[in-house]
Design an enzyme around this catalytic site. Structure first.
Site, PDB file in Angstrom:
ATOM      1  CD  GLU A 140      -3.122  -0.910   2.137  1.00 44.51           C
ATOM      2  OE1 GLU A 140      -2.903  -0.240   3.158  1.00 44.51           O
ATOM      3  OE2 GLU A 140      -4.217  -1.468   1.916  1.00 44.51           O
ATOM      4  CD  GLU A 145      -4.013  -5.765   2.733  1.00 41.10           C
ATOM      5  OE1 GLU A 145      -4.706  -5.042   3.480  1.00 41.10           O
ATOM      6  OE2 GLU A 145      -2.797  -5.596   2.582  1.00 41.10           O
TER       7      GLU A 145
HETATM    8  C1  GAL Z   1      -4.179  -2.499   5.032  1.00 40.73           C
HETATM    9  C2  GAL Z   1      -2.754  -2.987   5.163  1.00 40.73           C
HETATM   10  C3  GAL Z   1      -2.657  -4.237   6.008  1.00 40.73           C
HETATM   11  C4  GAL Z   1      -3.492  -4.093   7.244  1.00 40.73           C
HETATM   12  C5  GAL Z   1      -4.910  -3.799   6.853  1.00 40.73           C
HETATM   13  C6  GAL Z   1      -5.851  -3.668   8.013  1.00 40.73           C
HETATM   14  O1  GAL Z   1      -4.205  -1.132   4.818  1.00 40.73           O
HETATM   15  O2  GAL Z   1      -2.211  -3.235   3.896  1.00 40.73           O
HETATM   16  O3  GAL Z   1      -1.310  -4.452   6.337  1.00 40.73           O
HETATM   17  O4  GAL Z   1      -2.971  -3.069   8.030  1.00 40.73           O
HETATM   18  O5  GAL Z   1      -4.944  -2.574   6.173  1.00 40.73           O
HETATM   19  O6  GAL Z   1      -7.151  -3.351   7.574  1.00 40.73           O
END
Ligand code: GAL
Length: 664
Positions: A145, A301
């Protein structure tokens, strides 16, 4: 990949080794075939400068491979180890107010820092050299990110890099003065050393300077990505490379970034308490597919249930995670992944849901849903590699977005994402798929192009839209478009100069509406609606009036127009219409342009097709809490459970999903 990718971020370094075997076993049970490994492992992999320790990573790579699980291996550069900032504090980022951000969280680096860049390059080289031949390696995950916490740095190192970037872009200091309009407020620079990032100033800093700084900042982070990509490419030319995006993330021009990725991937964290969450994630999916120019992308994710970073972290309803996962696939994803595999025991994210909760695991609803989904996705091999076809496109240009939202405008209530949503919402509601596109793209394949608030447009973008309409295309342009050039200087000659001839009108003046103020809009057929946010004095010079304002200073003046131009039509919307009126307008235009819904379905049911040539797969996604009947014209097979589907009414349960191979 022949299978839908399924898995999540895996952080075994947070757990004792004895948990690893159980992890692999549970992964197999849940149908996991890919994990993103070592994203935040730099301090373990390089415990002191130049000393690397890969033993633990070797171990888990081997275990995963033995268990039949592939790895999306991170370069581990997202969070530099404390020794680096301790030894080289100048690599830490500095905020607009001059505050240095220290280590102790993550992403604490100045994107222009040579110390950070060298360290990241060396680690990426080490990773590539060590794992190039490892059979578990399936994909590279560069950083994580980019820009999420620190998209802009204002330190002295950044200032120097900004000056270099500006010299490259503008040439001489005199060119910079011209480009930035520095005769305004005595801002004229006499040499490069005086030029700074737009640090905190008494009032608005120069807008052209701010815009250049946003371009620069996106480019600097991209350069960090590129440094690592080159290191990987050199040693593993055949392994695909990605970095995970964050939906409509304003600071990074994802068009530029996506060109440098083999696979586009995205992180989507819908707010389950948002009634429009389903629309918003569909829109993100359409953006990701478009960034990859139609290629399948990966949902890198999402959470199984709750996040931990909102004030109140509402849990997903039963079935909602599964539904939104299918939605990503419907919108072109060939992978469904999570943050994260096993819920952390310590650290700032221990209350963030995961595939494997703290325990007890087997009876946990999130585990059961994750396992069910993993097993179902195994039946979706036929979907892999298929495409989503769109007849409509929505124009999104990051530079225009940045410029639109700079301060000191007629109304700062005009926000790019909200404007995009106003155009997207009616299409989503009617099951019409749209791509996103840049103004300068070849638009000739689309029957309809929507252009919400393209505030900044250059010659190339304006010419492309004009050529598109001349050649028979249909365009809908939103208010406050075509205002400035890429330097953020007004396009003179009557607003909106680059589009005025095409639209057959001029704007004499803008009359933004006060907060809460609404006006009536009357359509040519007598239908009435409301509008807010914006009104303006439109002077048609050939355009036909489709709707007029009623009330206030704009009483009976045009609000929506259409102009035949070349062989096409150019519509103009000079206000923000209420949702019903906007839907009526856009769906009429869609029908006239021959843009058709995937399916006529009850409200709250999303229908999207993926296809290979003439072979199609229909996704039905029920966002409602109750069962719905969807009329189907074709029989097929529901790939989710292998059942036969007949033409006629087809039942989809609450938050249910069906993936129907239509007639083949
Ligand atoms: C994203 C990040 C992850 C984790 C996740 C939690 O922004 O890439 O590492 O922190 O959020 O929602």
């Amino acid at each position: 990949m022949p299978h839908i990718l399924y898995g999540g971020d895996y952080n075994p370094d947070q757990w004792p080794e004895r948990v690893w075997d159980e992890d692999v076993h549970l992964m197999q049970e849940a149908g996991v075939n890919l994990v993103s490994l070592a994203i935040f492992s730099w301090s373990r992999l390089e415990p002191s400068e130049g000393k690397y320790d890969f033993a633990w990573l070797d171990g888990i790579m081997d275990k995963l491979h033995a268990g039949g699980i592939s790895v999306d291996l991170a370069t581990a550069t997202a969070s530099p180890p404390p020794w680096m900032s301790h030894q080289h504090p100048e690599m830490l980022p500095v905020t607009i107010d001059g505050v240095r951000l220290w280590h102790g969280a993550r992403q604490h680096y100045c994107p222009s820092s040579p110390v950070y860049r060298q360290g990241a390059r060396r680690l990426a080289e080490q990773m590539a050299a060590r794992y190039a031949e490892h059979p578990a390696l399936a994909m590279w995950h560069v950083g994580n990110e980019f820009g999420c916490h620190v998209p802009y740095c204002y330190c002295d190192v950044s200032a120097e890099a900004f000056r270099n970037w500006l010299q490259e872009r503008h040439g001489s200091i005199e060119d910079l003065n011209r480009a930035w309009g520095t005769d305004f407020w005595s801002q004229r620079y006499s040499n490069w050393d005086e030029v700074l990032p737009p640090r905190r100033t008494p009032t608005w800093p120069n807008p052209s300077q701010q815009l250049d700084f946003m371009r620069f900042s996106s480019d600097e982070l991209l350069a960090c990505y590129e440094i690592e990509r080159e290191a990987l490419r050199e040693r593993t030319p055949d392994v695909p490379i990605t970095t995970n995006f964050m939906r409509f993330f304003k600071p990074l021009d994802y068009w530029k970034w996506a060109e440098r990725e083999d696979v586009v991937s995205d992180d989507v964290y819908q707010d389950p308490s948002d009634p429009e969450a389903g629309m918003r994630s569909a829109m993100a999916g359409d953006l990701m597919r478009s960034l990859g120019r139609g290629r399948p992308w990966v949902l890198m994710e999402q959470t199984t249930s709750r996040v931990n970073w909102r004030d109140v972290n509402v849990a997903k309803a039963p079935g909602q995670m599964r539904l939104w996962s299918y939605q990503a696939v419907a919108r072109g994803a060939d992978g469904v992944m999570f943050f994260q595999w096993r819920q952390s025991r310590a650290g700032a994210e221990k209350f963030h849901s995961a595939m494997v909760p703290h325990g007890p695991v087997m009876s946990s609803p999130v585990w059961k849903e994750a396992k069910q989904l993993g097993q179902e996705l195994r039946g979706l091999d036929a979907v892999c590699g298929s495409r989503v076809r769109a007849d409509a496109a929505i124009v999104l240009d990051w530079e225009s977005w940045w410029a639109l939202e700079l301060p000191s405008k007629p109304s700062i209530r005009v926000r790019q994402e909200a404007q995009l949503e106003d155009y997207y919402r009616p299409l989503f509601g009617a099951n019409i798929v749209a791509d996103f596109a840049r103004p300068q793209d070849d638009l000739s394949g689309y029957r309809l192009v929507l252009v919400p608030n393209l505030y900044l447009v250059g010659d190339e973008g304006a010419a492309s839209l004009t050529t598109y309409v001349k050649g028979g295309g249909n365009v809908v342009i939103g208010f406050f478009s075509g205002m400035v050039d890429p330097f953020e200087h007004i396009h003179l000659g009557g607003y909106p100069a680059p589009f005025a001839d095409m639209l057959g009108l001029r704007i004499a003046d803008w009359l933004p509406l006060a907060d809460g103020e609404q006006l009536e809009v009357v359509f040519a057929d007598g239908g009435k609606g409301r509008c807010d946010l914006w009104s303006e004095l439109i002077e048609p010079s050939g355009a036909e009036v489709l709707a007029s304002f009623a009330g206030s200073r704009v009483d009976r003046r045009p609000a929506v127009t259409r102009h035949k131009f070349g062989s096409g039509s150019a519509y103009y919307v000079g206000t923000r219409l209420d949702q019903q009126s906007m839907a009526r307008l856009l769906l009429t235009i869609c029908a006239e342009a021959g843009v058709e819904p995937a399916l006529e379905a009850p409200a709250g049911v999303e229908a999207v097709r993926r296809s290979f040539g003439h072979r199609s797969i229909l996704f039905l996604l029920n966002h409602r809490h109750s069962t719905v009947d969807v009329p189907l014209s074709q029989a097929g097979t529901n790939l989710v459970d292998g059942s036969q589907v007949h033409a006629g009414l087809f039942k989809v349960g609450p938050h249910g999903a069906a993936v129907i191979r239509e007639g083949w």
